[in-house]
Write a protein that holds these residues in place. Structure first.
Motif, mmCIF file in Angstrom:
data_model
loop_
_atom_site.group_PDB
_atom_site.id
_atom_site.type_symbol
_atom_site.label_atom_id
_atom_site.label_comp_id
_atom_site.label_asym_id
_atom_site.label_seq_id
_atom_site.Cartn_x
_atom_site.Cartn_y
_atom_site.Cartn_z
ATOM 1 N N VAL A 1 0.641 -1.359 0.079
ATOM 2 C CA VAL A 1 -0.133 -0.051 0.042
ATOM 3 C C VAL A 1 0.861 1.269 -0.082
ATOM 4 C CG1 VAL A 1 -1.855 1.109 1.365
ATOM 5 C CG2 VAL A 1 -1.900 -1.185 1.232
ATOM 6 N N GLY A 2 1.999 1.215 0.453
ATOM 7 C CA GLY A 2 2.908 2.320 0.752
ATOM 8 C C GLY A 2 3.041 3.131 -0.484
ATOM 9 N N ASN A 3 3.230 2.864 -1.505
ATOM 10 C CA ASN A 3 3.721 3.592 -2.906
ATOM 11 C C ASN A 3 2.616 4.413 -3.271
ATOM 12 O OD1 ASN A 3 6.262 2.191 -2.861
ATOM 13 N ND2 ASN A 3 5.540 0.821 -4.517
ATOM 14 N N ALA A 4 1.419 4.278 -2.720
ATOM 15 C CA ALA A 4 0.261 5.137 -2.959
ATOM 16 C C ALA A 4 0.243 6.287 -2.443
ATOM 17 C CB ALA A 4 -0.970 4.402 -2.950
ATOM 18 N N PHE A 5 1.131 6.280 -0.902
ATOM 19 C CA PHE A 5 0.968 7.295 -0.294
ATOM 20 C C PHE A 5 2.475 8.258 0.142
ATOM 21 C CE2 PHE A 5 -2.579 4.663 1.016
ATOM 22 C CZ PHE A 5 -3.688 5.539 0.870
ATOM 23 N N THR A 6 3.204 8.034 -1.065
ATOM 24 C CA THR A 6 4.543 8.772 -0.698
ATOM 25 C C THR A 6 4.255 10.172 -0.930
ATOM 26 O OG1 THR A 6 5.137 8.678 -3.170
ATOM 27 C CG2 THR A 6 5.828 6.766 -1.719
ATOM 28 N N PRO A 7 5.020 11.060 -0.268
ATOM 29 C CA PRO A 7 5.099 12.554 -0.607
ATOM 30 C C PRO A 7 4.731 12.890 -1.914
ATOM 31 C CG PRO A 7 6.695 12.251 1.169
ATOM 32 C CD PRO A 7 6.200 10.657 0.551
#
Length: 426
Positions: free
Chosen positions: A113-119
């Motif tokens: 999921v993390g890649n969708a919420f990078t700065p």
């Protein structure tokens, strides 16, 4: 209601009478004062489950990053099976996603999921959030002069659900169905049967979404997660199970919705009840980022967050021992106002406060991935609202009542008079 901690005398939670948390949220101020008086950790009763509530921010930070504290009730809570059958908050401990995962499983699910919420990814959403906010402000501006408007219903609610729905590629007709089930996930006045029925309805909505996206994939997170599920990894097994796929979507919808609704709700409330602070922002002596951080600190969107579990005995300050298998409840609303960190002014709303740190988004391995997006939405929503309606004020005689939840920290309604609208900013 039956207590779901086996042999509480052996486990130590009967050393003090627990604070019985009010499921309606109406006793929060008194509960916070009692949590402060009892020390860093104290027993509470959360709908029949006895847990250690931790409200001291320094101790809470330590426990949130301590590998001896797990989110996986299936592995580390002796009462898990009984809770899933009989506890109104069973969904909070039974879903299989990164929220309730521990160790390697948590890292695996978080990476997906993390890649969708990078700065960078969040910054790319700025224009779309402004567009959605502008449309809602235009709709408000069309209200009849003098009409009492509920800003929670017409502004704080729809913006986050539209943003998260676009991120997930959720069709409009499905989005409308999410509203009721998400509200009930956070409600703490439901019976176990009502909660179970709501969970089944939520699961059905998500399974319909997954099936639709399998038929017609799109450029959205749902389709990406489905691809990860349906494509074998190098080791020959899927990156996540079908249950993990569904429950990861459930987590994104609930976390991306309710917390941001309450952030916007509380930001509006704090500014309208502290006009001196709004004047500082308008004079340029503080920024909208300051407003967002202070609202998060003073009024954490989630007051209490179920549950964590001791993997082994843990010694706490003051001679307290949390025994292996005992539940731990993060007291985020209390931590945000704790005198140990914020002195006597913890309950004050001060946009110039030099100490900006807070635990509204958690801490450690489970720190909220959606924090940058929530902050972006809060900043755009609040700055846009107060620019468009410079005369915004609560309606005469307005009464602010909490939502029926010991988890969700917001209001049932925000009745306001908008005043004369200014030209659109975006």
């Amino acid at each position: 209601m039956q207590r779901l901690v086996p042999d509480p005398n052996a486990l130590g939670l009967n050393a003090l009478d627990p604070i019985v948390l009010d499921p309606t949220g109406r006793a929060r101020e008194a509960e916070t004062a009692e949590l402060f008086a009892r020390g860093p950790a104290t027993p509470v009763d959360i709908l029949g489950v006895r847990a250690w509530s931790v409200s001291d921010p320094a101790l809470l930070e330590e426990l949130l990053k301590d590998p001896r504290v797990s989110k996986d009730g299936l592995a580390h809570w002796p009462a898990f099976d009984e809770a899933v059958r009989t506890w109104p908050l069973a969904l909070w401990v039974s879903v299989r996603n990164m929220f309730n995962a521990h160790g390697a499983d948590h890292r695996r699910l978080r990476r997906l999921v993390g890649n969708a919420f990078t700065p960078r990814q969040v910054a790319a959403m700025t224009a779309r959030v402004e567009e959605l906010t502008g449309a809602l402000l235009d709709d408000l501006a069309a209200s009849a002069p003098g009409e009492v408007v509920d800003l929670r219903e017409r502004f704080a609610h729809p913006l986050p659900i539209r943003v998260i729905s676009q991120l997930l590629g959720v069709p409009r007709e499905v989005t409308e169905g999410f509203r009721g089930v998400v509200d009930k996930v956070f409600a703490t006045t439901l019976t176990p049967e009502e909660s179970a029925a709501n969970a089944a309805e939520f699961h059905a909505l998500l399974e319909e979404l997954i099936a639709a996206k399998r038929r017609v994939p799109g450029d959205d997170m749902t389709s990406l997660l489905i691809a990860a599920r349906d494509t074998d990894s190098e080791g020959g097994s899927a990156a996540l199970s079908e249950e993990e796929l569904r429950d990861t979507l459930l987590l994104i919808v609930t976390a991306g919705y309710e917390t941001t609704v309450n952030l916007i709700d509380n930001g509006i409330t704090d500014l309208l009840t502290h006009p001196d602070q709004l004047a500082l922002v308008r004079a340029g002596e503080a920024g909208w980022d300051d407003v967002v951080e202070e609202a998060l600190r003073r009024d954490a969107p989630l007051a209490h967050l179920p549950l964590r579990f001791a993997v082994e005995d843990i010694e706490l300050p003051g001679g307290v021992t949390v025994r292996r298998g005992e539940p731990i409840l993060g007291g985020y609303a209390a931590a945000g106002r704790h005198p140990a960190r914020y002195g006597d002014s913890g309950a004050a709303f001060d946009v110039t406060r030099p100490v900006k740190d807070h635990l509204a988004f958690g801490h450690g391995p489970h720190f909220c991935l959606g924090a940058p997006l929530a902050r972006l939405e809060g900043r755009i929503a609040l700055s846009g609202l107060f620019a468009r309606f410079p005369g915004l004020a609560f309606a005469p005689g307005a009464r602010l009542e909490p939502v029926d939840s010991l988890i969700s920290n917001g209001h049932r309604t925000l009745p306001v008079l908008l005043g004369e609208p200014a030209p659109a900013a975006f």
